[in-house]
Write a protein that holds these residues in place. Structure first.
Motif, PDB file in Angstrom:
ATOM      1  N   THR A  91       6.875 -10.703  -7.986  1.00 52.49           N
ATOM      2  CA  THR A  91       5.490 -10.661  -7.515  1.00 52.49           C
ATOM      3  C   THR A  91       5.328  -9.540  -6.505  1.00 52.49           C
ATOM      4  OG1 THR A  91       6.062 -12.244  -5.808  1.00 52.49           O
ATOM      5  CG2 THR A  91       5.142 -13.122  -7.844  1.00 52.49           C
ATOM      6  N   PRO A 129      -0.665 -12.694 -16.526  1.00 54.64           N
ATOM      7  CA  PRO A 129      -0.409 -12.606 -15.086  1.00 54.64           C
ATOM      8  C   PRO A 129      -1.334 -11.595 -14.409  1.00 54.64           C
ATOM      9  CG  PRO A 129       1.634 -12.378 -16.336  1.00 54.64           C
ATOM     10  CD  PRO A 129       0.517 -12.332 -17.325  1.00 54.64           C
ATOM     11  N   ASP A 130      -1.456 -11.745 -13.104  1.00 54.46           N
ATOM     12  CA  ASP A 130      -2.220 -10.800 -12.303  1.00 54.46           C
ATOM     13  C   ASP A 130      -1.312  -9.586 -12.102  1.00 54.46           C
ATOM     14  OD1 ASP A 130      -3.913  -9.538 -10.601  1.00 54.46           O
ATOM     15  OD2 ASP A 130      -3.527 -10.864  -8.885  1.00 54.46           O
ATOM     16  N   GLU A 131      -1.372  -8.697 -13.103  1.00 59.04           N
ATOM     17  CA  GLU A 131      -0.433  -7.575 -13.131  1.00 59.04           C
ATOM     18  C   GLU A 131      -0.980  -6.426 -12.305  1.00 59.04           C
ATOM     19  OE1 GLU A 131       1.215  -7.285 -17.103  1.00 59.04           O
ATOM     20  OE2 GLU A 131       1.569  -5.153 -16.794  1.00 59.04           O
ATOM     21  N   ARG A 132      -0.216  -5.960 -11.340  1.00 61.95           N
ATOM     22  CA  ARG A 132      -0.691  -4.881 -10.479  1.00 61.95           C
ATOM     23  C   ARG A 132       0.383  -3.810 -10.342  1.00 61.95           C
ATOM     24  NH1 ARG A 132      -4.796  -6.486  -6.582  1.00 61.95           N
ATOM     25  NH2 ARG A 132      -5.687  -8.435  -7.309  1.00 61.95           N
ATOM     26  N   GLY A 180       1.632 -11.340 -10.609  1.00 68.22           N
ATOM     27  CA  GLY A 180       1.200 -12.533  -9.887  1.00 68.22           C
ATOM     28  C   GLY A 180       0.841 -13.645 -10.866  1.00 68.22           C
ATOM     29  N   ASP A 235      -0.832  -1.392  -3.141  1.00 68.40           N
ATOM     30  CA  ASP A 235      -1.393  -1.755  -4.448  1.00 68.40           C
ATOM     31  C   ASP A 235      -2.187  -0.538  -4.931  1.00 68.40           C
ATOM     32  OD1 ASP A 235      -3.108  -2.584  -6.467  1.00 68.40           O
ATOM     33  OD2 ASP A 235      -3.303  -4.613  -5.645  1.00 68.40           O
ATOM     34  N   PRO A 243      -1.347 -16.030 -12.904  1.00 71.42           N
ATOM     35  CA  PRO A 243      -2.688 -15.691 -13.390  1.00 71.42           C
ATOM     36  C   PRO A 243      -3.778 -16.285 -12.505  1.00 71.42           C
ATOM     37  CG  PRO A 243      -1.331 -16.499 -15.194  1.00 71.42           C
ATOM     38  CD  PRO A 243      -0.537 -16.688 -13.935  1.00 71.42           C
ATOM     39  N   THR A 244      -4.849 -15.521 -12.350  1.00 72.00           N
ATOM     40  CA  THR A 244      -5.978 -16.053 -11.606  1.00 72.00           C
ATOM     41  C   THR A 244      -6.720 -17.033 -12.511  1.00 72.00           C
ATOM     42  OG1 THR A 244      -7.201 -14.130 -12.334  1.00 72.00           O
ATOM     43  CG2 THR A 244      -6.240 -14.028 -10.140  1.00 72.00           C
ATOM     44  N   THR A 282      -7.701 -17.040 -16.578  1.00 73.49           N
ATOM     45  CA  THR A 282      -7.028 -15.986 -17.336  1.00 73.49           C
ATOM     46  C   THR A 282      -5.670 -16.480 -17.816  1.00 73.49           C
ATOM     47  OG1 THR A 282      -6.031 -15.056 -15.356  1.00 73.49           O
ATOM     48  CG2 THR A 282      -8.139 -14.139 -16.023  1.00 73.49           C
TER      49      THR A 282
END
Lengths: 345, 788
Positions: free
Chosen positions: B551, B591-594, B582, B677, B584-585, B588
């Motif tokens: 993460t 994953p919260d891919e950043r 991250g 980020d 998932p929000t 969704t």
């Protein structure tokens, strides 16, 4: 008086020559020509001479002054040069005597290869597309004409993640899902390459990593043919590997292309003569390619009768290793500075 | 798939002279040759010898001295490392001057002071198998001095190892490879008709089958063979099986395997006496059912996934398409055989074999799809092979159909062929390319359109594009002339791709190395780094260290720092640009891919990354991002860290790794840390760098030192000064920071140099003193007191 002038004029060169520094020369100059100098004193004494004598003495004085000034200037030039030479000599630096070098960083080998490849493709008119590394089954398999339980799924050892229904969300096994996204989100004509990180359920060894990198290319337009694919890969091959390296295509199978082909290049080590690296064949297998399968086009809402396209892909890590003669892929991923610093560019 | 040249030649007159050239043709047809092995080659000079005496080597424990007789009665001394010899054994000797199959030359040489006059050979050294545990022991009746090729009856041959693609079920057989190859070479191809005698009787009266589930089995063909006598196979059959990688067992099993390899039809032989009433049933398995397979392993079956063949009492006697059962196995006492040739639903077999973890030669063929029309030929061929031992085919057969796919003719347009391939192949040429591989081409009633009937051994080919691929394959990919791209399209990097390059170049210039740690973590890694433990987990990791998706880039780069430290590389400076995943929000799936940038500099304090950040943010024009130290991020040094904030949005963290985290990871040095980020930080327009005209008037400097409480960031004072000084301030620099007497406790002196300049005039003393007053007043409002 004339005699005094002549004497001074005659002695001056020796006195000037005797000065060994610019400062000493300045003293000599003051003694001869300064406000209280010898010639100045004589000039003041000229008042007592008759006009004719004054004229003669004046001429003699001027002559003496001029010759002294010339001598002084020339000596000054000499002495200044000598002093500068002495200063310069005393300032000598050994340019190999380096302490506290500024640190130099390095780009990762994968980045270097990535950038080189991307630059060649940009030159060929391609844009660069990217997408998520965790994907749904649809983008990674289904849309690419690899339905569940299709025997071809065995071609990829897939790592799944615990999201959604079991085995529906995965770490992409190739960058092909980006092709689907590009076709779904955009409209033809499409000329794009998609470099990226991919995952396989593989134990790390000298030539495998569970995480590695690929670059794929996708062209979708009207009247795109296998001949365009062959021509594009040939153009890329000589642009990237050098003019003496050529490509060839051999029949193969991938669910998402038809006709499908293996993409080989002349061995870059022996230029096709046969060596250990290429197993004496003169060829290196680089990757796969083919005409985009009609089912894939249909899956992204394109009419295969109107649009056709080709796709290709190959591994990026091996190109990095080959370029620098690295024999173990794991070396690239430990973060060992002793490895990284070897490849500044 | 391995094929022997001699076997291929039974179907078409392939030339023997140049196996490499033949292999090239196979590769060009998409049957890539992985290796070519010449059987019986390189064995010249190897002869039979008899062991006369075994003696201890005086100076080596692992070598013994062997005296051998080449048939002339003379004792010849050989040094040998193997221990499986006894006096009287007949063994192969590579005599002096022999070149072994692997290229090694045999010369007379001393081993620890003792002469060796040749080399005794193992099976592997003779290229006769994999066995390298000892010397290859020969028939003691052999005449001594006989060349080994003659002694073993080895016929020179060529073994090709081919990589067969999943869409080539036909090439999973010797005959299929021969058909493809003959077509390309223009040679006549034919499968010989088996010559067998049938005995009177009626197989249908002896055997029967009931297909309960037609979606599992498309065709079930049964034959009865009598007069079975179990014995070893003839030498030539055993040799061919061995060459293709199968172990000879007995004549019946071998004939069954031979037919599968030759014709591509897997088949199964039951001991008829062990099948009550000769009756079989075919159905999906039920949960909880078990069967002991031929390999002696008891296996649990899964309902609806695995198919079974049962006897009349519904007891499973085989796993459909995968492996037969032990209860009906052929044995020494078998006299009659029930022969099964079936067509199984390919997907069913693929699923069953995959999930059972049981792959067999049979399942590999069934899951690609076998030819439903070859069952009779396969049965007859099997009987032909067994005939010399007395086996006879009983007249009649049982054939029951389930759901067999129907393959309608495919409409193929010549225009489409050439459009897709970029060729100019005529319709006549298409016909001549397809006909030899069994495709039947007929006029479709339109000009240059063909109706192509695909042969039953090519179930993979169902669409026009499938046929086009076959046309291309037999036309030759290498004959398709590449068309150089003449693209009118322009390529370029996207803004983020350009920014990434800028970031990397800056960091490299600042002496930082780019690393790429794997994005996998072990349980506990996040907690050890002071990060929240919530993360996406991998369902099927190969190792616990690869079971969690990161993460944050923190654990990976810190592990790399620790790795360097433990290898005496202190003060490593590393950066990475990579994804974090991250949870998932809401709403969704993914994953919260950043994408993050992270910088870790060991042996440096937080200033090191603060300076890196200053250079980065200025170059990229990220003026809107501020450092906020009021709430230091978890896992970072509380007094030396902060978050990076852009318009109230968290975009990163900066400072130093918490000493507790460093301890937990065993890192000795301080580690300066920055993580950004990239998506969030680079979202707003930035880096325009508008031109500011350079004034032609002189500039003036104003040096001001303030006493400021430690609780007020220097950036606040700088901002106040900028604000107060107004547009005449062209540069502001902090040139000295001082703590200690006479500056009060918990305060420091910050000395700034203001460079002031106007575009239109030279500044006057009044201008300067006016600005000084405003700046001092402004600073005072932020709690900064001008030092006297």
């Amino acid at each position: 008086m004339i005699d005094d002038i002549k004497r001074i004029g005659a002695d001056a060169p020796a006195r000037i020559a005797a000065a060994t520094t610019v400062d000493e020369l300045r003293t000599v100059e003051a003694d001869l020509l300064g406000k209280k100098g010898e010639l100045t004193a004589l000039k003041k004494g000229m008042g007592g001479l008759d006009p004719e004598g004054r004229k003669v003495a004046g001429a003699a004085l001027n002559e003496a002054r001029e010759s002294i000034e010339t001598a002084l200037a020339s000596r000054r030039t000499e002495l200044e040069a000598a002093e500068r030479a002495a200063t310069v000599a005393s300032e000598r630096l050994d340019l190999t005597e380096l302490v506290d070098l500024p640190e130099r960083g390095s780009l990762h080998l994968v980045t270097q290869t990535w950038d080189r490849l991307v630059d060649v493709f940009i030159g060929m008119g391609f844009t660069v597309a990217e997408g998520p590394e965790v994907e749904t089954d649809w983008y990674n398999f289904e849309a690419l004409n690899i339905p569940a339980a299709h025997p071809a799924r065995g071609m990829w050892d897939t790592l799944y993640v615990d999201l959604g229904d079991p085995e529906t969300v995965l770490l992409r096994t190739h960058t092909s899902p980006v092709q689907i996204r590009v076709m779904t989100d955009g409209e033809p004509p499409i000329y794009a390459v998609m470099p990226g990180r991919v995952y396989r359920r593989d134990t790390a060894d000298a030539s495998h990593m569970p995480v590695f990198h690929q670059i794929e290319g996708l062209v979708v337009d009207r009247n795109i043919s296998f001949a365009d694919l062959a021509g594009t890969l040939e153009a890329f091959t000589s642009a990237y590997f050098g003019g003496s390296i050529h490509s060839r295509l051999r029949p193969s199978y991938f669910p998402f292309t038809e006709p499908s082909a293996e993409y080989d290049i002349n061995c870059v080590f022996c230029e096709g003569n046969g060596c250990r690296t290429c197993g004496q064949t003169g060829w290196l297998e680089l990757g796969g390619c083919g005409m985009v399968h009609p089912t894939v086009l249909t899956n992204v809402g394109l009419d295969p009768e109107e649009w056709s396209g080709f796709a290709f892909g190959f591994g990026l890590d091996r190109l990095s290793l080959m370029r620098h003669g690295v024999d173990d892929i794991r070396e690239m991923y430990t973060g060992d500075v002793r490895f990284l610093e070897q490849f500044p560019s | 798939m391995k094929v022997l040249l001699s076997w291929l030649q039974e179907f078409a007159p392939f030339p023997s002279e140049d196996p490499v050239a033949l292999g090239d043709v196979m590769s060009d047809l998409g049957m890539a040759v992985e290796s070519i092995e010449r059987i019986g080659e390189g064995l010249d000079g190897i002869v039979t010898v008899k062991v006369l005496e075994l003696r201890k080597h005086p100076d080596a424990d692992k070598i013994q001295l062997v005296d051998v007789d080449l048939g002339d009665g003379e004792a010849l001394q050989i040094c040998c490392g193997a221990t499986n010899l006894t006096v009287g054994d007949v063994v192969p000797l590579a005599t002096l001057g022999t070149t072994m199959p692997d290229g090694m030359e045999i010369a007379r040489r001393k081993m620890r002071g003792e002469w060796s006059n040749g080399m005794l050979c193992s099976g592997r050294e003779l290229a006769l198998g994999e066995d390298h545990s000892g010397i290859y022991i020969l028939d003691p009746a052999l005449a001594l001095g006989t060349p080994i090729v003659e002694a073993l009856g080895i016929t020179p041959d060529v073994l090709f190892d081919l990589e067969i693609n999943p869409n080539r079920p036909d090439a999973m057989s010797v005959a299929g490879v021969a058909r493809d190859l003959a077509a390309r070479l223009g040679l006549p191809f034919a499968i010989p008709t088996p010559a067998i005698d049938e005995v009177a009787g009626d197989a249908a009266a002896i055997a029967s089958v009931d297909i309960i589930d037609p979606d599992l089995c498309g065709l079930f063909h049964l034959r009865v063979i009598e007069g079975i006598k179990i014995e070893p196979s003839p030498r030539w059959i055993a040799d061919r099986l061995t060459a293709l990688g199968m172990r000879p067992i007995n004549n019946v099993v071998d004939a069954s395997n031979y037919v599968m390899l030759e014709l591509g039809q897997p088949n199964h032989t039951y001991d008829l006496a062990k099948v009550p009433g000769g009756s079989l049933r075919v159905r999906w398995a039920r949960d909880g059912e078990t069967i002991t397979t031929l390999d002696g392993i008891k296996r649990s079956l899964t309902g609806g996934r695995d198919g079974v063949i049962t006897d009349a009492t519904d007891v499973p006697v085989g796993i459909a398409g995968v492996m037969g059962g032990a209860s009906t196995e052929i044995s020494e006492t078998t006299t009659s055989v029930l022969l099964e040739c079936a067509w199984w639903q390919p997907m069913a077999i693929a699923r069953s074999s995959k999930f059972m973890g049981l792959r067999s030669e049979a399942s590999a063929r069934f899951e690609r799809g076998v030819d439903p029309e070859i069952v009779d030929l396969a049965a007859r061929r099997l009987v032909e092979l067994l005939a010399p031992s007395g086996a006879r085919l009983v007249q009649g057969s049982v054939t029951v159909h389930g759901d067999l796919p129907v393959t309608p003719a495919v409409r193929v347009r010549a225009k489409r062929v050439n459009q897709l391939l970029g060729t100019e192949i005529s319709t006549e040429q298409i016909v001549s390319l397809l006909t030899p591989i069994g495709f039947v081409c007929e006029e479709a009633g339109e000009a240059d359109v063909l109706s192509v009937t695909v042969p039953t051994f090519r179930p993979d080919t169902t669409t026009e594009t499938d046929v086009i691929e076959e046309i291309a394959r037999h036309f030759g990919y290498s004959r398709i002339v590449g068309r150089a791209p003449t693209s009118a399209h322009t390529g370029s990097l996207t803004p983020i791709q350009r920014d990434r390059r800028i970031i990397r170049q800056i960091l490299v210039g600042l002496g930082i190395h780019e690393a790429m740690p794997l994005p996998f973590l072990a349980p506990g890694d996040l907690a050890r780094c002071g990060l929240p433990p919530e993360a996406v987990t991998v369902t099927n990791p190969l190792a616990a260290e690869e079971s969690i998706l990161r993460t944050s880039l923190r654990p990976g780069l810190l592990r790399a720092i620790a790795y360097n430290e433990s290898h005496r590389i202190d003060s490593a400076a590393l950066f990475e640009i990579g994804k974090s995943f991250g949870v998932p929000t809401a709403g969704t799936t993914l994953p919260d891919e950043r994408e993050h940038l992270a910088v870790a500099i060991a042996g440096s304090d937080a200033y090191a990354v603060a300076k890196v950040w200053a250079v980065l943010s200025e170059t990229l024009g990220l003026d809107g991002i501020a450092i906020d130290q009021s709430t230091p991020p978890a896992g970072l040094h509380p007094g030396r860290s902060g978050v990076l904030v852009s318009g109230g949005v968290l975009v990163g963290e900066i400072g130093e790794i918490d000493p507790g985290v460093l301890d937990a990871l065993g890192i000795r040095e301080r580690v300066a840390w920055l993580q950004l980020d990239l998506g969030a930080a680079l979202a707003e327009p930035h880096g325009e760098h508008r031109y500011h005209p350079i004034s032609r008037y002189p500039s003036s400097d104003l040096d001001l030192a303030f006493e400021v409480s430690d609780s007020v960031p220097a950036s606040t004072i700088a901002a106040v000064i900028r604000e107060a000084a107004g547009p005449l301030l062209v540069d502001l620099s902090l040139f000295d920071v001082f703590r200690g007497h006479p500056v009060p406790e918990s305060h420091r002196s910050l000395a700034y140099r203001l460079r002031l300049q106007a575009q239109d005039r030279t500044l006057t003393e009044e201008d300067l003193s006016g600005i000084q007053r405003t700046v001092v007043d402004g600073a005072a409002s932020a709690g900064a007191v001008l030092r006297g």
